[in-house]
Design a protein around this motif. Structure first.
Motif, mmCIF file in Angstrom:
data_model
loop_
_atom_site.group_PDB
_atom_site.id
_atom_site.type_symbol
_atom_site.label_atom_id
_atom_site.label_comp_id
_atom_site.label_asym_id
_atom_site.label_seq_id
_atom_site.Cartn_x
_atom_site.Cartn_y
_atom_site.Cartn_z
ATOM 1 N N MET A 1 0.830 -1.204 0.000
ATOM 2 C CA MET A 1 0.000 0.000 0.000
ATOM 3 C C MET A 1 0.867 1.258 0.000
ATOM 4 S SD MET A 1 -3.398 -0.671 2.364
ATOM 5 C CE MET A 1 -2.731 -1.692 3.692
ATOM 6 N N ALA A 2 1.926 1.246 0.803
ATOM 7 C CA ALA A 2 2.808 2.415 0.874
ATOM 8 C C ALA A 2 3.525 2.642 -0.453
ATOM 9 C CB ALA A 2 3.819 2.243 2.004
ATOM 10 N N ASP A 3 3.985 1.562 -1.087
ATOM 11 C CA ASP A 3 4.633 1.679 -2.400
ATOM 12 C C ASP A 3 3.660 2.242 -3.431
ATOM 13 O OD1 ASP A 3 6.949 0.625 -1.353
ATOM 14 O OD2 ASP A 3 6.645 -1.389 -2.165
ATOM 15 N N THR A 4 2.428 1.759 -3.393
ATOM 16 C CA THR A 4 1.409 2.221 -4.335
ATOM 17 C C THR A 4 1.087 3.681 -4.083
ATOM 18 O OG1 THR A 4 0.468 -0.016 -4.361
ATOM 19 C CG2 THR A 4 -0.909 1.752 -5.227
ATOM 20 N N GLN A 5 0.975 4.051 -2.815
ATOM 21 C CA GLN A 5 0.711 5.440 -2.440
ATOM 22 C C GLN A 5 1.816 6.348 -2.964
ATOM 23 O OE1 GLN A 5 1.392 6.653 1.712
ATOM 24 N NE2 GLN A 5 -0.757 7.259 1.793
ATOM 25 N N ALA A 6 3.054 5.886 -2.866
ATOM 26 C CA ALA A 6 4.195 6.680 -3.314
ATOM 27 C C ALA A 6 4.205 6.857 -4.827
ATOM 28 C CB ALA A 6 5.501 6.028 -2.850
ATOM 29 N N PHE A 22 -2.671 -2.668 -7.225
ATOM 30 C CA PHE A 22 -3.551 -1.952 -8.145
ATOM 31 C C PHE A 22 -3.152 -2.188 -9.586
ATOM 32 C CE2 PHE A 22 -4.897 2.127 -10.206
ATOM 33 C CZ PHE A 22 -6.257 1.967 -10.016
ATOM 34 N N ASP A 23 -4.146 -2.394 -10.438
ATOM 35 C CA ASP A 23 -3.873 -2.538 -11.866
ATOM 36 C C ASP A 23 -5.012 -1.911 -12.661
ATOM 37 O OD1 ASP A 23 -2.508 -3.177 -14.111
ATOM 38 O OD2 ASP A 23 -3.015 -5.295 -14.131
ATOM 39 N N ASN A 24 -5.328 -0.669 -12.317
ATOM 40 C CA ASN A 24 -6.402 0.063 -12.978
ATOM 41 C C ASN A 24 -7.730 -0.682 -12.932
ATOM 42 O OD1 ASN A 24 -5.278 2.606 -14.014
ATOM 43 N ND2 ASN A 24 -3.898 1.274 -15.143
ATOM 44 N N TYR A 68 -0.904 5.225 -13.574
ATOM 45 C CA TYR A 68 -2.185 4.844 -12.998
ATOM 46 C C TYR A 68 -3.132 6.029 -13.130
ATOM 47 C CZ TYR A 68 0.106 0.877 -10.669
ATOM 48 O OH TYR A 68 0.777 -0.280 -10.389
ATOM 49 N N LEU A 69 -4.363 5.772 -13.559
ATOM 50 C CA LEU A 69 -5.319 6.851 -13.754
ATOM 51 C C LEU A 69 -6.048 7.197 -12.474
ATOM 52 C CD1 LEU A 69 -7.039 6.001 -17.142
ATOM 53 C CD2 LEU A 69 -5.460 7.863 -16.677
#
Length: 296
Positions: free
Chosen positions: A28-33, A131-133, A92-93
């Motif tokens: 989650m933190a990586d995705t947030q970044a 996440f993958d859109n 990522y959109l």
């Protein structure tokens, strides 16, 4: 994310979930970044069909590498030369009018999500991680709250998880900062998911989102106190208190919360501690009465 945040506390109580939740929190933190981008293109598949010029594809590396998290290695190969399972889009959109008009899951109605602009989505998380859109970004607060509720559950029920809690804290703090940047009348009100499978009447979406906004602030304040972030603890405790008062002001009508016979409408302020003491007995009695009526 929604199911994950609600099941976290029970899972931690019954199983040793620290490693699982540590890895998920890191993801989650990586995705947030990484963050999401805004585009005026008229296709929700923009990042897949037409990658950003000059941006190489990102190849998913090992899960559970040297630090136990997902690692990404850059590749100059085209997206079309790899299996969809081996690559992710280079962008990522974010939820916006173009994306929402295609009724993408997790996004909000076109026109600015009820007046809330996400021109700055920093600190937000998507509705599904990894996440993958697939889902909306920013996530509905009821789902995005996983970035706070999951680490909080680990901290609350694992006395030896201090290092893990400190590791997750920056992500938690960034998420509540995002929520605080998108308030309406002092509350988090944006969202589209709302109540799910109520036994009686459905609680309105703004009430569900406002509950999670205040709860996230309260939980981040508790964690901040535990790890010695005194200034943060004072700030977020104060904001959580203000939100509880705003919650009561916004949703308390004619002696109760929301519509009559709405269980969720009465459970949320009780859990949040938003019910003033002189109203608590009546609100609790109403909740019991509604529950009895439903059972009959």
């Amino acid at each position: 994310m929604g199911d994950g945040q609600w099941s976290a506390e029970n899972n931690v109580l019954n199983f040793d979930m620290r490693a699982v939740y540590r890895n998920w929190a890191r993801t989650m933190a990586d995705t947030q970044a990484l963050g999401c981008i805004h585009t005026s293109q008229q296709s929700p598949r923009y990042c897949l069909d037409k990658p950003v010029e000059g941006a190489p594809a990102a190849h998913i590396g090992d899960v559970g590498g040297s630090n136990g998290s997902i690692s990404f290695s850059r590749s100059t190969d085209s997206l079309s030369s790899r299996s969809p399972w081996e690559t992710r889009p280079p962008c990522y959109l974010c939820c916006n009018d173009a994306v929402s008009s295609r009724q993408r899951f997790g996004c909000y109605s076109p026109g600015g999500m009820g007046g809330t602009s996400f021109a700055d989505s920093s600190g937000s998380v998507p509705g599904v991680v990894p996440f993958d859109n697939v889902a909306g970004w920013p996530a509905d607060p009821a789902w995005g709250a996983a970035s706070v509720l999951v680490p909080h559950a680990v901290w609350k029920h694992s006395p030896d998880a201090e290092a893990q809690t400190k590791e997750a804290y920056p992500m938690m703090k960034l998420y509540v900062q995002f929520l605080l940047a998108h308030l309406s009348d002092g509350l988090v009100k944006f969202g589209m998911l709302g109540d799910w499978l109520p036994l009686s009447r459905t609680a309105p979406v703004p009430m569900i989102s406002a509950f999670y906004g205040a709860l996230c602030l309260q939980y981040v304040a508790e964690v901040a106190s535990a790890i010695g972030e005194v200034d943060d603890q004072k700030q977020y405790s104060s904001r959580a208190h203000q939100m509880r008062e705003s919650f009561h002001t916004a949703f308390f009508v004619e002696g109760g919360y929301g519509a009559k016979c709405c269980q969720t409408c009465h459970v949320l302020p009780i859990v949040l501690g938003a019910v003033p003491g002189h109203y608590l007995a009546n609100v609790t009695a109403d909740l019991v009465g509604y529950t009895t009526m439903i059972r009959l």
